[in-house]
Design a protein around this motif. Structure first.
Motif, PDB file in Angstrom:
ATOM      1  N   THR A 291       2.706   0.564 -11.752  1.00  0.00           N
ATOM      2  CA  THR A 291       2.755   2.066 -11.790  1.00  0.00           C
ATOM      3  C   THR A 291       1.881   1.532 -12.285  1.00  0.00           C
ATOM      4  O   THR A 291       1.934   1.075 -14.124  1.00  0.00           O
ATOM      5  CB  THR A 291       4.183   1.733 -12.764  1.00  0.00           C
ATOM      6  OG1 THR A 291       5.024   1.691 -11.279  1.00  0.00           O
ATOM      7  CG2 THR A 291       4.075   3.882 -12.995  1.00  0.00           C
TER       8      THR A 291
ATOM      9  N   THR B  30       2.598  -3.109  -3.971  1.00  0.00           N
ATOM     10  CA  THR B  30       0.730  -3.983  -4.035  1.00  0.00           C
ATOM     11  C   THR B  30       1.014  -5.411  -3.312  1.00  0.00           C
ATOM     12  O   THR B  30       0.148  -6.273  -2.866  1.00  0.00           O
ATOM     13  CB  THR B  30       0.520  -4.232  -5.086  1.00  0.00           C
ATOM     14  OG1 THR B  30       1.215  -5.000  -6.356  1.00  0.00           O
ATOM     15  CG2 THR B  30       0.196  -2.892  -5.855  1.00  0.00           C
TER      16      THR B  30
ATOM     17  N   GLY C 246       0.337  -1.039   0.160  1.00  0.00           N
ATOM     18  CA  GLY C 246      -0.334  -0.205   0.093  1.00  0.00           C
ATOM     19  C   GLY C 246       0.840   1.161   0.006  1.00  0.00           C
ATOM     20  O   GLY C 246       0.544   2.738  -0.535  1.00  0.00           O
ATOM     21  N   THR C 247       1.830   0.924   0.284  1.00  0.00           N
ATOM     22  CA  THR C 247       2.875   2.106   0.436  1.00  0.00           C
ATOM     23  C   THR C 247       3.369   2.915  -1.129  1.00  0.00           C
ATOM     24  O   THR C 247       3.489   1.995  -2.034  1.00  0.00           O
ATOM     25  CB  THR C 247       4.318   1.823   1.317  1.00  0.00           C
ATOM     26  OG1 THR C 247       3.898   1.167   2.438  1.00  0.00           O
ATOM     27  CG2 THR C 247       5.373   3.225   1.219  1.00  0.00           C
ATOM     28  N   GLY C 248       3.234   3.440  -1.676  1.00  0.00           N
ATOM     29  CA  GLY C 248       3.079   4.445  -2.783  1.00  0.00           C
ATOM     30  C   GLY C 248       4.709   4.905  -2.385  1.00  0.00           C
ATOM     31  O   GLY C 248       5.249   5.460  -1.292  1.00  0.00           O
TER      32      GLY C 248
ATOM     33  N   THR D 250       3.499   1.824  -6.635  1.00  0.00           N
ATOM     34  CA  THR D 250       3.244   1.078  -5.587  1.00  0.00           C
ATOM     35  C   THR D 250       2.899  -0.091  -5.121  1.00  0.00           C
ATOM     36  O   THR D 250       3.330  -0.949  -6.030  1.00  0.00           O
ATOM     37  CB  THR D 250       1.281   1.289  -5.058  1.00  0.00           C
ATOM     38  OG1 THR D 250       1.031   3.111  -5.879  1.00  0.00           O
ATOM     39  CG2 THR D 250       1.020   1.604  -4.376  1.00  0.00           C
TER      40      THR D 250
ATOM     41  N   ASP E 235       5.574  -3.969  -7.113  1.00  0.00           N
ATOM     42  CA  ASP E 235       5.540  -2.739  -7.762  1.00  0.00           C
ATOM     43  C   ASP E 235       4.976  -2.409  -9.014  1.00  0.00           C
ATOM     44  O   ASP E 235       5.255  -3.584  -9.725  1.00  0.00           O
ATOM     45  CB  ASP E 235       6.571  -1.619  -7.501  1.00  0.00           C
ATOM     46  CG  ASP E 235       7.785  -1.914  -8.130  1.00  0.00           C
ATOM     47  OD1 ASP E 235       7.405  -1.330  -8.801  1.00  0.00           O
ATOM     48  OD2 ASP E 235       8.814  -2.835  -8.204  1.00  0.00           O
TER      49      ASP E 235
ATOM     50  N   PRO F  64       5.358   7.211 -10.511  1.00  0.00           N
ATOM     51  CA  PRO F  64       5.336   7.104  -9.310  1.00  0.00           C
ATOM     52  C   PRO F  64       4.778   5.354  -8.870  1.00  0.00           C
ATOM     53  O   PRO F  64       5.142   4.726 -10.663  1.00  0.00           O
ATOM     54  CB  PRO F  64       3.570   7.550  -9.527  1.00  0.00           C
ATOM     55  CG  PRO F  64       3.269   7.947 -11.073  1.00  0.00           C
ATOM     56  CD  PRO F  64       4.698   8.476 -11.604  1.00  0.00           C
TER      57      PRO F  64
END
Length: 137
Positions: free
Chosen positions: A78, A66, A48-50, A64, A76, A62
């Motif tokens: 994008t 997942t 959940g961290t971006g 995140t 991750d 960007p």
């Protein structure tokens, strides 16, 4: 839009415990991925961290997290206006070390996938060498 899939593995003599910190500390990604200028994570290395990744000659991208399995794997993703990128990173114990595997799935313009993954083997070999170095702290 084209679906592009890519997988590459490298074997390192380093244990997964030496490789994982090089993934989880995103400030260190430029040490082993020559195309990365910086990575800023907006929180812990957890689902959940971006964050944003800045590559040579590009604006910040960007992403995140997942999936994160401490010490073993992370994914991750994008989302760009014209593409969706998913990067899986997996560590597997093998005799004498660790197999490092990257799986990439990109739904995007023709040729985009090859451009994104062209330096992946070099980055993975550099990651393995850094983890194997006696003074990696």
């Amino acid at each position: 839009m084209t679906l592009y899939e890519y997988e590459h593995s490298e074997t390192s003599t380093a244990p997964a415990a030496a490789i994982w910190p090089l993934w989880a500390d995103t400030d260190r990604w430029p040490e082993w991925d020559a195309g990365v200028r910086s990575v800023v994570l907006d929180g812990p290395f957890a689902v959940g961290t971006g964050g944003t990744m800045t590559m040579d000659g590009m604006p910040p991208i960007p992403f995140t997290l997942t999936e994160v399995t401490e010490g073993r794997s992370f994914t991750d993703e994008t989302r760009l206006p014209d593409a969706h990128l998913r990067f899986e990173h997996v560590l597997t114990d093998v005799e004498g070390g660790t197999r490092i595997t990257y799986r990439v799935t990109i739904d995007g313009p023709d040729g985009f996938g090859e451009q994104v993954t062209s330096d992946t083997p070099d980055a993975m070999r550099a990651l393995a060498r850094l983890a194997e170095a006696p003074s990696r702290v």
